[in-house]
Design a protein around this motif. Structure first.
Motif, PDB file in Angstrom:
ATOM      1  N   LEU A 228      24.421  46.263  41.837  1.00 29.00           N
ATOM      2  CA  LEU A 228      24.230  45.204  40.837  1.00 29.00           C
ATOM      3  C   LEU A 228      24.827  45.599  39.494  1.00 29.00           C
ATOM      4  N   MET A 229      24.672  46.873  39.111  1.00 27.12           N
ATOM      5  CA  MET A 229      25.255  47.340  37.851  1.00 27.12           C
ATOM      6  C   MET A 229      26.776  47.227  37.883  1.00 27.12           C
ATOM      7  N   GLY A 230      27.377  47.587  39.027  1.00 31.44           N
ATOM      8  CA  GLY A 230      28.826  47.450  39.147  1.00 31.44           C
ATOM      9  C   GLY A 230      29.273  45.999  39.045  1.00 31.44           C
ATOM     10  N   LEU A 231      28.532  45.092  39.737  1.00 32.19           N
ATOM     11  CA  LEU A 231      28.867  43.679  39.654  1.00 32.19           C
ATOM     12  C   LEU A 231      28.694  43.150  38.237  1.00 32.19           C
ATOM     13  N   LEU A 232      27.630  43.574  37.569  1.00 34.90           N
ATOM     14  CA  LEU A 232      27.396  43.132  36.192  1.00 34.90           C
ATOM     15  C   LEU A 232      28.494  43.624  35.259  1.00 34.90           C
ATOM     16  N   LEU A 233      28.967  44.849  35.486  1.00 32.95           N
ATOM     17  CA  LEU A 233      30.053  45.364  34.657  1.00 32.95           C
ATOM     18  C   LEU A 233      31.314  44.530  34.836  1.00 32.95           C
ATOM     19  N   VAL A 234      31.621  44.204  36.097  1.00 33.42           N
ATOM     20  CA  VAL A 234      32.803  43.371  36.350  1.00 33.42           C
ATOM     21  C   VAL A 234      32.634  41.996  35.706  1.00 33.42           C
ATOM     22  N   ILE A 235      31.441  41.414  35.885  1.00 37.36           N
ATOM     23  CA  ILE A 235      31.183  40.094  35.299  1.00 37.36           C
ATOM     24  C   ILE A 235      31.245  40.157  33.783  1.00 37.36           C
ATOM     25  N   GLN A 236      30.681  41.228  33.197  1.00 39.95           N
ATOM     26  CA  GLN A 236      30.694  41.370  31.741  1.00 39.95           C
ATOM     27  C   GLN A 236      32.117  41.505  31.223  1.00 39.95           C
ATOM     28  N   MET A 237      32.948  42.302  31.920  1.00 34.72           N
ATOM     29  CA  MET A 237      34.325  42.464  31.470  1.00 34.72           C
ATOM     30  C   MET A 237      35.092  41.139  31.571  1.00 34.72           C
ATOM     31  N   ALA A 238      34.860  40.416  32.682  1.00 32.73           N
ATOM     32  CA  ALA A 238      35.525  39.114  32.826  1.00 32.73           C
ATOM     33  C   ALA A 238      35.039  38.140  31.764  1.00 32.73           C
ATOM     34  N   TRP A 239      33.736  38.185  31.493  1.00 36.31           N
ATOM     35  CA  TRP A 239      33.172  37.294  30.466  1.00 36.31           C
ATOM     36  C   TRP A 239      33.734  37.637  29.100  1.00 36.31           C
TER      37      TRP A 239
END
Length: 493
Positions: A228-239
Motif C-alpha cells: 500500500l505504501m508503494g502504491l500510495l507513493l506512485v499515486i502521490q507522485m502522479a498526483w
C-alpha cells in the motif's frame, strides 16, 4: 556528497516541499496505522481467548459437585483436551481457607477432602500452593507438569485473566472464584461460615495458537502495508505531477519569453494561476508599449538636437576651439541617448540569438576596413542567447569589433560561448595591444586610450555602460592567441 546547503536549496522548491510532505505523511501515518491495527488484532484475539476460557470455566463449574466429603468431578470431561496428557488445555481447582478456618471445626473436613481428592489427582498427595491455597483437583492433561506455586486468587464472583509460565512456556490463564454452600449440620456449634466452601477454577491454555495467529496477522499486515505504501507513493507522485503541471507550463512559457521566442503567455491555466498569467501579460504589453514610446521620444529628441548642432558647426566664423566643443557635445548627446535607449532594465523577457547579430557585423565590417584588409573570424555557438535588446547587443559587438579592426594588423577573432550560468563574449586582435598603465584607467569616464591608431574613445564607454546596465562584467587583457588586446564580457544568466 550531500550537503546541508544543497538540502536548503532544494527545499526552496515547491515541488520538493510537496514531495517531502507526502513522503513524511506516508512514512509516519502508515506505520502508525500498522501498529494500531496490530495492537487491535492482539486485543481481539485475547478477547476471543478470554471468552473461550470463560466458557471452559462454566463447563467445569457445571460438572463440579461439592459436599462435606469433598469435591466430586467426572473421570472424563466433555472437552477431550482436558483428558489428553499435556494437550495444551488444563484445568485446576484450588481452595482457599483462612488459617483460622483451617484450625477450627473444619479440620475433620480437610482430612476427608484430601482423601477424596486423592482418587482424582495424579499423585497420592496434593501439596498446598501456599498457607491458604491448596489444589483440590486438576485435569488429567496436567500429568507430568509442575503447577506454579502461586495462582491467581480473585475475590468471590470475579474473574482474572493473566499469563502464567507452565513448563517454561507462556500460557494464558483465567481464574474464577465461587463459593459452594455445604449441607447444614445438626451440630449447633458449627459456625455459619463453615457451611461455605470457596474454590477457584483455573483454566490454562497454551499461547502457541495465540502467538501463531498474531504472528501470521502481523506478517500479512506489514506485507500489505508495504504494498500500500508503494502504491500510495506512485499515486502521490502522479498526483503531484498532475497538480504541478501548470507551474511547469508557466515556467516553460516564461523561459520562452525570456529567450525571445514568445511575447505573451498563451496557455490556459487553473483559476488560481489564471489571474497571475493575465497580470503578467498586461505587464509585458505595458512594458513593450512604454519602451516603444520611450524610444520614439528619444529619437525625436536626438533629431531635434542634431539640427541645431549641425547649424552651429556649419558657421564659418566658428573658432576651432568652439568647433571642438560642439563636436564633443554632439558625441556626449549621442552617447547618453544610446545609453538611455538601452532596454537592459526592462527587457528581461527579450532574447536575441547572438549569431544573428554577429553574422551581420562579421559580414559588413571587412567592407569598411579593406585597406589593409582585416580578416574577422568568429567562433559563436549557434544556440547562444543574449537576454536583452538586439540594438544593445549590436552596439556592444559593433563597438568592440570596430575598435579591434582599428587596432588590428590583419586579424580579429570573435568568440561567443555559453553555459547554464553565463554568456561569455571575447574579442581579440593581433595589434599592438593597450599599454598596461592604461588598462586600469581605460574604463574610467573621460579617459581615452590613444595607443590604437584611431583610438578607443566614446565607443568603449558606450560598451562599458551597456554592459553595466545588464549587470555584466567587462575586462581586458592581452590575447594569448593573437598577441594583441582581448576584451572579455560575461553576462550572468
Amino acid at each position: 556528497m550531500f550537503s546541508v546547503s544543497r538540502l536548503t536549496t532544494s527545499m526552496h522548491s515547491l515541488k520538493a516541499r510537496l514531495i517531502v510532505s507526502a513522503l513524511l505523511l506516508i512514512l509516519i501515518l502508515m506505520p502508525l496505522i500498522g501498529f494500531g491495527l496490530n495492537d487491535a488484532f492482539k486485543q481481539q484475539v485475547k478477547s476471543a481467548s478470554l471468552n473461550e476460557l470463560k466458557a471452559y470455566v462454566y463447563a467445569i463449574l457445571a460438572v463440579t459437585e461439592v459436599n462435606r466429603d469433598g469435591i466430586f468431578m467426572p473421570e472424563v470431561l466433555l472437552e477431550n483436551q482436558f483428558n489428553v496428557i499435556q494437550s495444551g488445555l488444563y484445568a485446576v481447582i484450588t481452595t482457599s481457607r483462612t488459617p483460622k478456618e483451617a484450625a477450627s471445626n473444619s479440620a475433620s473436613f480437610d482430612a476427608k477432602f484430601v482423601e477424596k481428592t486423592d482418587s482424582t489427582a495424579t499423585s497420592s498427595h496434593l501439596p498446598p500452593l501456599n498457607q491458604v491455597q491448596r489444589i483440590a483437583w486438576r485435569s488429567s492433561s496436567l500429568l507430568g507438569i509442575e503447577i506454579p506455586k502461586s495462582l491467581p486468587n480473585p475475590v468471590k464472583g470475579q474473574g482474572q485473566f493473566s499469563e502464567v509460565t507452565l513448563n517454561k512456556q507462556p500460557h494464558l490463564i483465567y481464574s474464577f472464584s465461587v463459593s459452594f454452600e455445604l449441607p447444614t449440620l445438626d451440630n449447633k456449634d458449627v459456625k455459619q461460615s463453615d457451611n461455605r466452601f470457596p474454590i477457584t477454577i483455573h483454566i490454562i491454555k497454551d499461547q502457541t495458537e495465540f502467538q501463531q495467529q498474531v504472528s501470521q496477522f502481523t506478517q500479512q499486515l506489514w506485507r500489505w502495508l508495504m504494498i500500500l505504501m508503494g502504491l500510495l507513493l506512485v499515486i502521490q507522485m502522479a498526483w503531484l505531477w498532475w497538480t504541478l503541471k501548470p507551474l511547469s507550463s508557466l515556467e516553460t512559457e516564461l523561459n520562452a519569453i525570456e529567450n525571445g521566442k514568445a511575447n505573451q503567455l498563451t496557455h490556459e491555466y487553473p483559476t488560481e494561476l489564471q489571474a497571475v498569467a493575465q497580470q503578467l501579460n498586461t505587464l509585458l504589453s505595458t512594458e513593450q508599449n512604454q519602451r516603444k514610446r520611450y524610444r520614439n521620444a528619444l529619437s525625436d529628441l536626438a533629431h531635434s538636437l542634431k539640427t541645431p548642432l549641425a547649424v552651429i558647426q556649419s558657421q564659418s566664423d566658428l573658432s576651432a576651439e568652439s568647433f571642438e566643443q560642439v563636436s564633443y557635445i554632439n558625441r556626449i548627446i549621442g552617447h547618453q541617448l544610446k545609453r538611455a535607449q538601452s532596454a537592459a532594465g526592462s527587457a528581461w523577457h527579450l532574447g536575441v540569438p547572438v549569431v544573428d547579430v554577429s553574422d551581420k557585423l562579421v559580414k559588413n565590417l571587412p567592407k569598411i576596413y579593406c585597406r589593409p584588409l582585416i580578416a574577422i573570424e568568429q567562433t559563436v555557438q549557434r544556440d547562444a542567447i543574449f537576454k536583452g535588446d538586439q540594438a544593445d547587443l549590436s552596439e556592444i559587438l559593433g563597438n568592440l569589433l570596430d575598435n579591434a579592426c582599428k587596432a588590428a594588423k590583419g586579424k580579429v577573432l570573435l568568440s561567443v560561448t555559453h553555459n547554464a550560468q553565463s554568456l561569455i563574449v571575447q574579442v581579440e586582435d593581433d595589434g599592438n595591444g593597450i599599454d598596461k598603465a592604461l588598462q586600469a584607467q581605460i574604463f574610467e569616464r573621460g579617459i581615452r586610450a590613444d595607443s590604437y591608431k584611431m583610438g578607443h574613445g566614446i565607443g568603449l564607454a558606450i560598451v562599458r555602460d551597456l554592459v553595466d546596465s545588464y549587470h555584466g562584467q567587462l575586462s581586458m587583457g592581452q590575447s594569448d592567441l593573437l598577441g594583441g588586446a582581448r576584451f572579455t564580457i560575461i553576462f550572468k544568466s
